[in-house]
Scaffold this motif. Structure first.
Motif, PDB file in Angstrom:
ATOM      1  N   GLY A  44     -48.683 -32.555 -23.533  1.00 50.46           N
ATOM      2  CA  GLY A  44     -49.299 -32.693 -22.224  1.00 50.46           C
ATOM      3  C   GLY A  44     -50.690 -33.246 -22.474  1.00 50.46           C
ATOM      4  O   GLY A  44     -50.936 -34.445 -22.398  1.00 50.46           O
ATOM      5  N   THR A  45     -51.573 -32.358 -22.866  1.00 57.29           N
ATOM      6  CA  THR A  45     -52.934 -32.771 -23.203  1.00 57.29           C
ATOM      7  C   THR A  45     -53.095 -32.985 -24.699  1.00 57.29           C
ATOM      8  O   THR A  45     -54.075 -33.549 -25.135  1.00 57.29           O
ATOM      9  CB  THR A  45     -53.948 -31.691 -22.774  1.00 57.29           C
ATOM     10  OG1 THR A  45     -53.689 -30.496 -23.528  1.00 57.29           O
ATOM     11  CG2 THR A  45     -53.851 -31.398 -21.292  1.00 57.29           C
ATOM     12  N   GLY A  46     -52.137 -32.496 -25.490  1.00 54.45           N
ATOM     13  CA  GLY A  46     -52.237 -32.585 -26.942  1.00 54.45           C
ATOM     14  C   GLY A  46     -52.907 -31.371 -27.558  1.00 54.45           C
ATOM     15  O   GLY A  46     -53.025 -31.260 -28.768  1.00 54.45           O
ATOM     16  N   GLU A  47     -53.335 -30.432 -26.714  1.00 51.31           N
ATOM     17  CA  GLU A  47     -54.038 -29.241 -27.192  1.00 51.31           C
ATOM     18  C   GLU A  47     -53.164 -28.385 -28.107  1.00 51.31           C
ATOM     19  O   GLU A  47     -53.620 -27.934 -29.160  1.00 51.31           O
ATOM     20  CB  GLU A  47     -54.526 -28.407 -26.005  1.00 51.31           C
ATOM     21  CG  GLU A  47     -55.229 -27.139 -26.410  1.00 51.31           C
ATOM     22  CD  GLU A  47     -55.568 -26.243 -25.232  1.00 51.31           C
ATOM     23  OE1 GLU A  47     -56.038 -25.129 -25.483  1.00 51.31           O
ATOM     24  OE2 GLU A  47     -55.353 -26.642 -24.075  1.00 51.31           O
ATOM     25  N   LEU A  48     -51.913 -28.173 -27.716  1.00 50.54           N
ATOM     26  CA  LEU A  48     -51.029 -27.337 -28.547  1.00 50.54           C
ATOM     27  C   LEU A  48     -50.777 -27.984 -29.901  1.00 50.54           C
ATOM     28  O   LEU A  48     -50.803 -27.318 -30.928  1.00 50.54           O
ATOM     29  CB  LEU A  48     -49.691 -27.090 -27.844  1.00 50.54           C
ATOM     30  CG  LEU A  48     -49.722 -26.145 -26.662  1.00 50.54           C
ATOM     31  CD1 LEU A  48     -48.336 -26.031 -26.050  1.00 50.54           C
ATOM     32  CD2 LEU A  48     -50.228 -24.784 -27.060  1.00 50.54           C
ATOM     33  N   ARG A  49     -50.536 -29.277 -29.894  1.00 50.52           N
ATOM     34  CA  ARG A  49     -50.297 -29.975 -31.157  1.00 50.52           C
ATOM     35  C   ARG A  49     -51.530 -29.870 -32.059  1.00 50.52           C
ATOM     36  O   ARG A  49     -51.425 -29.572 -33.243  1.00 50.52           O
ATOM     37  CB  ARG A  49     -49.951 -31.435 -30.903  1.00 50.52           C
ATOM     38  CG  ARG A  49     -49.739 -32.200 -32.200  1.00 50.52           C
ATOM     39  CD  ARG A  49     -49.273 -33.602 -31.950  1.00 50.52           C
ATOM     40  NE  ARG A  49     -47.871 -33.529 -31.536  1.00 50.52           N
ATOM     41  CZ  ARG A  49     -47.268 -34.478 -30.840  1.00 50.52           C
ATOM     42  NH1 ARG A  49     -47.920 -35.547 -30.471  1.00 50.52           N
ATOM     43  NH2 ARG A  49     -46.001 -34.350 -30.520  1.00 50.52           N
ATOM     44  N   ASP A 100     -52.014 -27.907  -9.169  1.00 49.39           N
ATOM     45  CA  ASP A 100     -52.021 -28.791 -10.335  1.00 49.39           C
ATOM     46  C   ASP A 100     -53.466 -29.184 -10.640  1.00 49.39           C
ATOM     47  O   ASP A 100     -54.160 -29.728  -9.777  1.00 49.39           O
ATOM     48  CB  ASP A 100     -51.186 -30.037 -10.044  1.00 49.39           C
ATOM     49  CG  ASP A 100     -51.040 -30.941 -11.245  1.00 49.39           C
ATOM     50  OD1 ASP A 100     -52.035 -31.165 -11.957  1.00 49.39           O
ATOM     51  OD2 ASP A 100     -49.923 -31.444 -11.461  1.00 49.39           O
ATOM     52  N   PRO A 101     -53.947 -28.897 -11.853  1.00 49.78           N
ATOM     53  CA  PRO A 101     -55.339 -29.196 -12.181  1.00 49.78           C
ATOM     54  C   PRO A 101     -55.661 -30.690 -12.190  1.00 49.78           C
ATOM     55  O   PRO A 101     -56.808 -31.078 -11.983  1.00 49.78           O
ATOM     56  CB  PRO A 101     -55.538 -28.598 -13.578  1.00 49.78           C
ATOM     57  CG  PRO A 101     -54.174 -28.350 -14.109  1.00 49.78           C
ATOM     58  CD  PRO A 101     -53.238 -28.261 -12.950  1.00 49.78           C
ATOM     59  N   LYS A 102     -54.651 -31.536 -12.378  1.00 52.79           N
ATOM     60  CA  LYS A 102     -54.880 -32.984 -12.394  1.00 52.79           C
ATOM     61  C   LYS A 102     -54.946 -33.579 -11.001  1.00 52.79           C
ATOM     62  O   LYS A 102     -55.784 -34.429 -10.719  1.00 52.79           O
ATOM     63  CB  LYS A 102     -53.782 -33.687 -13.189  1.00 52.79           C
ATOM     64  CG  LYS A 102     -53.781 -33.350 -14.663  1.00 52.79           C
ATOM     65  CD  LYS A 102     -52.638 -34.035 -15.370  1.00 52.79           C
ATOM     66  CE  LYS A 102     -52.572 -33.584 -16.816  1.00 52.79           C
ATOM     67  NZ  LYS A 102     -51.353 -34.057 -17.475  1.00 52.79           N
ATOM     68  N   THR A 103     -54.031 -33.126 -10.119  1.00 51.28           N
ATOM     69  CA  THR A 103     -53.928 -33.741  -8.791  1.00 51.28           C
ATOM     70  C   THR A 103     -54.416 -32.848  -7.661  1.00 51.28           C
ATOM     71  O   THR A 103     -54.647 -33.330  -6.558  1.00 51.28           O
ATOM     72  CB  THR A 103     -52.458 -34.103  -8.496  1.00 51.28           C
ATOM     73  OG1 THR A 103     -51.691 -32.887  -8.405  1.00 51.28           O
ATOM     74  CG2 THR A 103     -51.885 -35.008  -9.564  1.00 51.28           C
ATOM     75  N   GLY A 104     -54.538 -31.550  -7.916  1.00 51.31           N
ATOM     76  CA  GLY A 104     -54.913 -30.609  -6.869  1.00 51.31           C
ATOM     77  C   GLY A 104     -53.746 -30.246  -5.964  1.00 51.31           C
ATOM     78  O   GLY A 104     -53.882 -29.439  -5.057  1.00 51.31           O
ATOM     79  N   GLU A 105     -52.592 -30.843  -6.193  1.00 52.84           N
ATOM     80  CA  GLU A 105     -51.405 -30.603  -5.385  1.00 52.84           C
ATOM     81  C   GLU A 105     -50.846 -29.213  -5.660  1.00 52.84           C
ATOM     82  O   GLU A 105     -50.851 -28.743  -6.797  1.00 52.84           O
ATOM     83  CB  GLU A 105     -50.368 -31.669  -5.749  1.00 52.84           C
ATOM     84  CG  GLU A 105     -49.062 -31.561  -5.019  1.00 52.84           C
ATOM     85  CD  GLU A 105     -48.055 -32.608  -5.508  1.00 52.84           C
ATOM     86  OE1 GLU A 105     -46.889 -32.497  -5.101  1.00 52.84           O
ATOM     87  OE2 GLU A 105     -48.414 -33.502  -6.292  1.00 52.84           O
ATOM     88  N   LYS A 106     -50.352 -28.557  -4.606  1.00 45.18           N
ATOM     89  CA  LYS A 106     -49.710 -27.243  -4.766  1.00 45.18           C
ATOM     90  C   LYS A 106     -48.301 -27.469  -5.324  1.00 45.18           C
ATOM     91  O   LYS A 106     -47.523 -28.239  -4.789  1.00 45.18           O
ATOM     92  CB  LYS A 106     -49.639 -26.497  -3.445  1.00 45.18           C
ATOM     93  CG  LYS A 106     -49.021 -25.102  -3.585  1.00 45.18           C
ATOM     94  CD  LYS A 106     -48.991 -24.375  -2.273  1.00 45.18           C
ATOM     95  CE  LYS A 106     -50.073 -23.503  -2.103  1.00 45.18           C
ATOM     96  NZ  LYS A 106     -50.792 -22.519  -2.196  1.00 45.18           N
ATOM     97  N   ILE A 107     -47.991 -26.773  -6.412  1.00 42.90           N
ATOM     98  CA  ILE A 107     -46.702 -26.887  -7.084  1.00 42.90           C
ATOM     99  C   ILE A 107     -45.986 -25.544  -7.001  1.00 42.90           C
ATOM    100  O   ILE A 107     -46.566 -24.511  -7.316  1.00 42.90           O
ATOM    101  CB  ILE A 107     -46.890 -27.254  -8.580  1.00 42.90           C
ATOM    102  CG1 ILE A 107     -47.726 -28.498  -8.761  1.00 42.90           C
ATOM    103  CG2 ILE A 107     -45.545 -27.336  -9.293  1.00 42.90           C
ATOM    104  CD1 ILE A 107     -47.060 -29.784  -8.368  1.00 42.90           C
ATOM    105  N   TRP A 108     -44.717 -25.581  -6.579  1.00 41.21           N
ATOM    106  CA  TRP A 108     -43.890 -24.376  -6.565  1.00 41.21           C
ATOM    107  C   TRP A 108     -42.987 -24.405  -7.787  1.00 41.21           C
ATOM    108  O   TRP A 108     -42.456 -25.453  -8.146  1.00 41.21           O
ATOM    109  CB  TRP A 108     -43.045 -24.308  -5.294  1.00 41.21           C
ATOM    110  CG  TRP A 108     -43.850 -23.851  -4.115  1.00 41.21           C
ATOM    111  CD1 TRP A 108     -44.513 -24.638  -3.229  1.00 41.21           C
ATOM    112  CD2 TRP A 108     -44.113 -22.508  -3.746  1.00 41.21           C
ATOM    113  NE1 TRP A 108     -45.170 -23.864  -2.309  1.00 41.21           N
ATOM    114  CE2 TRP A 108     -44.939 -22.536  -2.609  1.00 41.21           C
ATOM    115  CE3 TRP A 108     -43.739 -21.265  -4.257  1.00 41.21           C
ATOM    116  CZ2 TRP A 108     -45.390 -21.391  -1.978  1.00 41.21           C
ATOM    117  CZ3 TRP A 108     -44.184 -20.120  -3.622  1.00 41.21           C
ATOM    118  CH2 TRP A 108     -45.004 -20.191  -2.496  1.00 41.21           C
ATOM    119  N   THR A 109     -42.833 -23.262  -8.435  1.00 41.42           N
ATOM    120  CA  THR A 109     -42.016 -23.201  -9.645  1.00 41.42           C
ATOM    121  C   THR A 109     -41.289 -21.867  -9.752  1.00 41.42           C
ATOM    122  O   THR A 109     -41.692 -20.884  -9.132  1.00 41.42           O
ATOM    123  CB  THR A 109     -42.894 -23.411 -10.903  1.00 41.42           C
ATOM    124  OG1 THR A 109     -42.049 -23.453 -12.052  1.00 41.42           O
ATOM    125  CG2 THR A 109     -43.910 -22.296 -11.062  1.00 41.42           C
TER     126      THR A 109
END
Length: 137
Positions: A44-49, A100-109
């Motif tokens: 995603g961001t590469g942080e985990l890698r 969503d931190p990138k778009t600000g859109e509300k995401i349901w999961t």
């Protein structure tokens, strides 16, 4: 009675050398596992890698122990999954939302599927792990 101090010292030195060798082999093995695991991390961001690494080795009693892992807060959720997909079935059973931190859109999961990149790497690299622990470089 014979003086056995030289023999005892030689035995102690041998044990110390063996422990050093075992630690070196473990550290090489941990580095290998970390590098192979990085290939399996979702990006995603590469942080985990970037943060997947050896967490060190130690001798406890008659065992050499080592760990590979990740210190990122969300690493456990990526590895084990969340919600209805959680590995042990202990995730949340009801849907939830987040922004969503990138778009600000509300995401349901209902959760995210696991990516057990560390576990998979250890299972797939057993042959190489055995060789590295045994001293084959």
């Amino acid at each position: 009675m014979a003086d056995t101090r030289a023999f005892e010292q030689a035995c102690d030195n041998s044990v110390n050398k063996m422990q050093e060798l075992l630690m070196q082999n473990m550290e090489l093995t941990l580095d290998h596992i970390a590098e192979k695991a990085k290939e399996k991390v979702g990006v995603g961001t590469g942080e985990l890698r970037a943060d997947t690494k050896s967490l060190g080795a130690e001798i406890i009693g008659d065992e050499v122990r080592g760990a590979v892992g990740n210190t990122s807060d969300h690493a456990i959720y990526h590895h084990q999954g969340t919600g209805i997909y959680a590995v042990n079935g202990d995730g949340r059973k009801t849907p939830w939302s987040y922004d969503d931190p990138k778009t600000g859109e509300k995401i349901w999961t209902r959760g995210s599927k696991p990516n057990p990149y560390l576990k998979d790497t250890i299972e797939q690299e057993q042959s190489t792990i055995s060789k590295l622990l045994g001293g084959a470089n």
